[in-house]
Motif scaffolding. Structure first.
Motif, short mmCIF file in Angstrom:
data_model
loop_
_atom_site.label_atom_id
_atom_site.label_comp_id
_atom_site.label_asym_id
_atom_site.label_seq_id
_atom_site.Cartn_x
_atom_site.Cartn_y
_atom_site.Cartn_z
N SER A 169 2.48 -5.22 0.87
CA SER A 169 1.72 -4.06 0.36
C SER A 169 0.26 -4.37 -0.58
O SER A 169 0.18 -5.35 -1.06
N PRO A 241 1.38 1.32 -4.10
CA PRO A 241 0.76 0.45 -3.25
C PRO A 241 0.89 1.16 -1.69
O PRO A 241 1.73 2.21 -1.44
N PRO A 243 1.68 0.85 2.01
CA PRO A 243 3.04 0.18 2.32
C PRO A 243 2.36 -0.93 3.40
O PRO A 243 1.38 -0.77 4.12
N ALA A 244 3.23 -2.02 3.64
CA ALA A 244 2.82 -3.11 4.56
C ALA A 244 3.22 -2.62 5.89
O ALA A 244 3.72 -1.59 5.95
N GLY A 247 1.22 1.32 7.02
CA GLY A 247 0.96 2.16 5.98
C GLY A 247 -0.55 2.59 5.92
O GLY A 247 -1.37 1.83 6.14
#
Length: 729
Positions: A169, A241, A243-244, A247
């Motif tokens: 993230s 953040p 998102p990984a 995202g």
């Protein structure tokens, strides 16, 4: 009192022993250092003997002289045994140290060792491909700007949609603000020499940023306006953040800047008789690359180092005075609104013509009443390009504008366009620009990889030569071969780094060098060699290659001396590629590997090791010795023929390698009857040393032997390449 004295004596002996050890270790280091610089084995041996005599005095003589007293004292007796043991160990170490320096080691040993850390990972394989877990972030841009011609100002807004495909993230984004280079206190300004250089620029510019809004994509997500600006970088911090693994976030802002007249030879403005030509680049805040190698790539924009950018879709609108013509990266989306019916007809005609068609002729430059759809106010030009890493455009009321069709290998079509002032017109000058552009793009598409963009636009500018996706700025005074050369070079950049997205900021040779290499073959192909290119005559460059102030190709461009940059980033890597194709691998193996590299890394971000690994795996050749010697050092080539000697009914050709860079050896043998024969000896002949005797089987008399008869490799001493030598022939 006596007992106290004995303990003092024992302590003294212990301290004496410790001091002896320290002195001995010091002497070993001293003798080793001296012996490194001694070339005479006799001197090395003398130093060994001197050192070993010192060991005898330090360790044996004193205990032997005091043997009776030592025997009476158990501690001193053990001390003597320990001294003798230490003597044996240090005697052996000293012998290894000195005699090791006397060992003759061939300087080829290091040439063939493995080069760097090139093992594969989940992200990048050992075969030089993106790995199963390879990821790459991206961003799409919506841009709207207007041109204030009176004040030379661009003002507008940008909305960026960022995709985080990485496995982590992200709390913030780094953006690039390259216009901040044009301020008095920028790092680029402060590192420019007093006398200036090619990358000098105005210092009365810079971005003005306002209304920053950042937000993770989704319902009811918190908004952040937090940011900081450091030189040519801008950090935008989000409220949460991103998102990984997919995202997304949006960042929007307003911006404006004054267009520099001198824009580091990459953008700027030029006054001509009929108006001003605005060459607009580095004109909007853009996201820096976040990758698996460095994380955020935030090297400041200084000068020689160009750009490292991600991919995405761009849609941009440029509002200009009604009498301006705008050309830009990508497809013009609203021709009905900005072109007259006649111009639209001419554009359709050009799309079906291999000869140039005027959209605006020289006679029509100032005929605004008949060449503009309106006669007052402003007009908005709308462009779009997909899967690109950047966009640029040019605007002026002084343009001649012509176009022609580009024929691509797949059957698809694109369009070559040229925009230039009357000062640049002429059949020996920009009148041939569209011809040059069309030929260049068609050649690279046929030889390496198909051109992906709808247009290829060449703009006459005060910029000597600079590339952007689908658009170049080239010197408006260029003519003939000079104009062909710069046009071809800048369009070649659409393959490196536009299609193959290398990091220009750090590895300039991977775009400038590769591009200079492919330019050579484009020269040969254009009009069956109308213009000449001597890149293959590599020995023209040996003067620089033997200059003590030269620098390795891998040197960071911003750290390369200005007078070396042309060779370090352009010509030396191009010469290396010429040697690789024409001498080491041969065209068939090289072309298959290089085309595979381009296709594999199209629209991705290869590192140098990815290129090395891919070329080796596809060509089937271990080239560690070549990558290391040519790209990462100042090593030179110097192959030599010592002599040719009868050997029974055959001959022995005695060869030497006097250079630091080993090479295969191509021999051309001339026989008494005039017949010539070529034999290639592999680079492995140098595995065990600098000398090699080749058995030349021949059934007739040999009268001459020559290394590299076509002079393809950069051998720095041509005088020892022939037998018999010219001096005694």
């Amino acid at each position: 009192m006596i007992q106290f004295d004995l303990r003092a004596l024992e302590n003294f002996k212990i301290r004496n022993f410790q001091a002896s050890l320290r002195h001995t270790i010091f002497f070993i280091g001293l003798i080793r250092s001296i012996s490194i610089h001694l070339h005479s084995p006799a001197l090395k041996l003398a130093y060994l003997r001197l050192f070993q005599q010192a060991l005898i005095i330090f360790f044996l003589l004193e205990p032997i002289c005091n043997f009776t007293q030592v025997k009476k004292n158990r501690i001193m007796y053990r001390m003597m045994n320990l001294k003798i043991f230490a003597f044996v160990v240090l005697w052996g170490l000293s012998s290894l140290t000195v005699y090791g320096q006397m060992t003759v080691t061939d300087h080829r040993d290091a040439a063939f060792t493995e080069f760097g850390y090139r093992q594969g990972t989940a992200y990048r394989t050992a075969s030089g491909k993106p790995g199963p877990s390879y990821w790459q972030n991206g961003a799409d841009y919506l841009l709207e700007v207007s041109l204030d011609e009176e004040n030379h100002v661009i003002k507008g807004s940008v909305t960026i949609t960022y995709r985080n495909n990485s496995p982590e993230s992200l709390d913030f984004l780094w953006l690039l603000l390259e216009q901040n280079r044009f301020t008095p206190e920028s790092r680029g300004t402060l590192t420019t020499p007093v006398q200036g250089d090619r990358y000098s620029g105005d210092i009365d510019g810079g971005f003005k940023i306002s209304n920053v809004i950042a937000q993770v994509v989704g319902r009811n997500r918190p908004v952040s306006s937090e940011y900081l600006i450091s030189d040519t970088r801008m950090q935008v911090t989000l409220a949460e953040p991103i998102p990984a693994n997919g995202g997304q976030a949006t960042v929007s802002m307003d911006f404006e800047f004054k267009i520099p007249e001198r824009g580091m030879d990459r953008m700027g403005r030029l006054d001509v008789e009929d108006g001003t030509i605005y060459s607009i680049a580095q004109w909007y805040p853009k996201v820096a690359v976040f990758d698996d190698v460095t994380g955020w790539n935030t090297d400041p924009y200084l000068g020689a180092g160009e750009f490292y950018l991600g991919y995405g879709d761009f849609e941009y609108k440029v509002t200009v005075p009604y009498d301006h013509i705008v050309v830009g990266s990508g497809e013009l989306m609203n021709p009905n609104q900005v072109l007259t019916r006649e111009q639209q007809r001419r554009m359709r005609q050009a799309s079906e013509s291999d000869e140039r068609v005027y959209i605006i002729s020289p006679e029509e430059i100032t005929d605004y009443a008949n060449t503009r759809p309106k006669q007052e106010g402003m007009l908005t030009w709308h462009f779009k390009i997909n899967n690109s890493r950047d966009v640029a455009f040019a605007s002026s009321k002084a343009f001649i504008w012509d176009a022609a069709r580009i024929n691509l290998p797949s059957g698809k079509k694109a369009m070559a366009q040229s925009a230039y002032p009357k000062e640049s017109d002429g059949q020996d000058a920009w009148g041939r620009s569209t011809e040059y552009s069309k030929a260049s793009v068609e050649h690279y598409s046929e030889m390496w990889y198909e051109y992906p963009y709808p247009v290829a636009v060449n703009v006459a500018s005060n910029v000597a030569g600079m590339e952007y996706p689908g658009l170049n700025f080239c010197g408006y005074r260029a003519k003939g071969q000079s104009l062909w050369g710069v046009t071809d070079h800048e369009f070649g950049h659409n393959w490196f780094p536009m299609i193959v997205g290398t990091d220009e900021r750090r590895h300039a040779w991977m775009d400038e060098g590769f591009n200079t290499f492919i330019n050579y073959y484009s020269y040969l192909a254009f009009n069956d060699g109308e213009y000449t290119n001597n890149l293959k005559q590599t020995r023209r460059y040996t003067g620089w290659l033997t200059n003590p102030d030269r620098e390795p190709t891998a040197t960071h461009p911003d750290r390369t001396q200005s007078n070396n940059l042309g060779m370090v980033a352009y010509y030396k890597p191009a010469l290396g590629m010429i040697m690789l194709r024409e001498y080491i691998l041969g065209p068939e193996r090289f072309d298959k590997a290089f085309r595979s590299y381009i296709k594999t890394w199209a629209y991705k971000h290869p590192q140098p090791t990815d290129f090395f690994n891919h070329m080796e795996n596809v060509s089937g050749e271990n080239l560690d010795w070549f990558w290391k010697g040519w790209f990462y050092s100042n090593a030179n080539i110097d192959l030599a023929i010592n002599g040719v000697y009868p050997y029974g009914s055959n001959y022995v050709v005695s060869l030497s390698n006097h250079g630091e860079l080993p090479m295969p050896v191509l021999l051309e043998v001339t026989y008494e009857d005039g017949e010539k024969e070529r034999k290639m000896l592999p680079v492995e002949i140098w595995f065990k040393g600098n000398q090699w005797n080749h058995l030349l089987r021949a059934d007739k008399k040999v009268v001459a032997v020559e290394i590299d008869p076509d002079k393809v490799i950069t051998d720095i001493n041509s005088g020892n390449d022939k037998w018999p030598s010219e001096l005694y022939k």
